[in-house]
Design a protein around this motif. Structure first.
Motif, PDB file in Angstrom:
ATOM      1  N   HIS A 197       0.810  -1.120  -0.010  1.00  0.00           N
ATOM      2  CA  HIS A 197       0.453  -0.525   0.357  1.00  0.00           C
ATOM      3  C   HIS A 197       1.195   1.384  -0.073  1.00  0.00           C
ATOM      4  O   HIS A 197       1.826   1.344   0.460  1.00  0.00           O
ATOM      5  CB  HIS A 197      -0.867   0.040   1.186  1.00  0.00           C
ATOM      6  N   SER A 198       0.276   2.327  -0.285  1.00  0.00           N
ATOM      7  CA  SER A 198       0.806   3.403  -0.297  1.00  0.00           C
ATOM      8  C   SER A 198       1.733   4.129   1.049  1.00  0.00           C
ATOM      9  O   SER A 198       0.563   3.759   1.698  1.00  0.00           O
ATOM     10  CB  SER A 198       0.161   4.532  -1.300  1.00  0.00           C
ATOM     11  N   SER A 201      -0.022   7.134   1.621  1.00  0.00           N
ATOM     12  CA  SER A 201      -1.645   7.319   2.531  1.00  0.00           C
ATOM     13  C   SER A 201      -1.418   6.868   3.883  1.00  0.00           C
ATOM     14  O   SER A 201      -2.570   7.322   4.551  1.00  0.00           O
ATOM     15  CB  SER A 201      -2.168   6.117   1.554  1.00  0.00           C
ATOM     16  N   ALA A 204      -0.705   9.440   6.436  1.00  0.00           N
ATOM     17  CA  ALA A 204      -1.497  10.646   7.100  1.00  0.00           C
ATOM     18  C   ALA A 204      -2.542   9.942   7.841  1.00  0.00           C
ATOM     19  O   ALA A 204      -3.280  10.643   8.547  1.00  0.00           O
ATOM     20  CB  ALA A 204      -2.132  10.854   5.749  1.00  0.00           C
ATOM     21  N   ALA A 205      -2.927   8.578   6.965  1.00  0.00           N
ATOM     22  CA  ALA A 205      -4.377   8.347   7.901  1.00  0.00           C
ATOM     23  C   ALA A 205      -4.304   8.338   9.599  1.00  0.00           C
ATOM     24  O   ALA A 205      -4.690   8.741  10.881  1.00  0.00           O
ATOM     25  CB  ALA A 205      -4.604   6.798   7.041  1.00  0.00           C
TER      26      ALA A 205
END
Length: 251
Positions: A197-198, A201, A204-205
């Motif tokens: 996965h990124s 991303s 940030a989550a």
């Protein structure tokens, strides 16, 4: 601490003491977090305990014998929080893999991780109301309420309950439950998925959730000072080490 390709693995390795944490182990975890953020090749941090009896059973109680007043309790909690904060703020995803006891300091560290994988036989809790008579930091209370809600947090702490793996999973605390024999396979599958996965991303989550949790965190040093400075706490530490019962006085 060992790098396994893009995964940095931290194993709490005192199985004869149920992986109770010494200060060297606390500091080693902080070092691992620093390494995870400094090394661009590291994409995931995984925590586990040596053996099958415990993830982490708490802080080594013998370290409390030197406490003389509430100020020692505040200093202790700040030292712990330094590591917990660092773990929670690591940029890469963090995974706690839990077998056996995950209590006290173990519960705190697992709660600071992003995901928890556990077996049904795992036990989660902080039974200090019947053991040492101490308290948690405000940050730790916030972590528990964040994951479990106020009702389950008070149920766990006031009744000194150890939640089973099934109960922790039903409460949403454990992301996934599997049988002990399946643990290595499921861990590898989760790690592979996260690694695909990124990174930005996911960062940030997790950072957004951390900021939301800590945005209005109040100071709790007064609670720690009173409880760690109490006669009950000093008596309970001595009784615990001597394997004796303690009579609570409330002061």
């Amino acid at each position: 601490m060992t790098a396994d390709g893009p995964v940095l693995r931290v194993v709490f390795n005192r199985p004869d003491r149920h992986n109770a944490l010494t200060w060297a182990m606390w500091d080693g975890l902080h070092d691992a977090c620093e390494r995870a953020d400094a090394d661009p090749a590291i994409r995931l941090l995984a925590l586990s305990g040596a053996g099958e009896r415990a993830f982490v059973s708490g802080t080594d109680i013998s370290q409390f014998t030197a406490f003389t007043d509430g100020a020692d309790g505040v200093a202790y909690e700040r030292r712990v929080q330094r590591v917990v904060d660092r773990l929670e703020s690591v940029r890469v995803p963090t995974l706690a893999v839990v077998q056996g006891y995950c209590v006290g300091a173990g519960l705190i560290l697992a709660s600071a991780c992003d995901l928890r994988l556990a077996v049904p036989e795992a036990r989660f809790g902080a039974p200090i109301a019947r053991t040492l008579g101490n308290c948690l930091s405000m940050n730790t209370y916030s972590l528990l309420v964040h994951h479990l809600g106020p009702a389950r947090t008070l149920d766990m702490l006031l009744r000194a309950r150890l939640y089973t793996g099934e109960e922790a999973h039903a409460a949403g605390y454990v992301a996934e439950l599997c049988e002990p024999g399946e643990l290595p396979v499921r861990q590898a599958e989760i790690e592979e998925r996260l690694l695909g996965h990124s990174p930005l991303s996911m960062w940030a989550a997790k950072e957004a959730v951390r900021r939301l949790r800590t945005a209005n965190l109040p100071n709790g040093d007064d609670l720690v000072t009173e409880v760690f400075g109490s006669t009950d706490f000093r008596t309970a530490v001595a009784a615990f080490l001597a394997k004796q019962e303690v009579t609570w006085q409330g002061h």
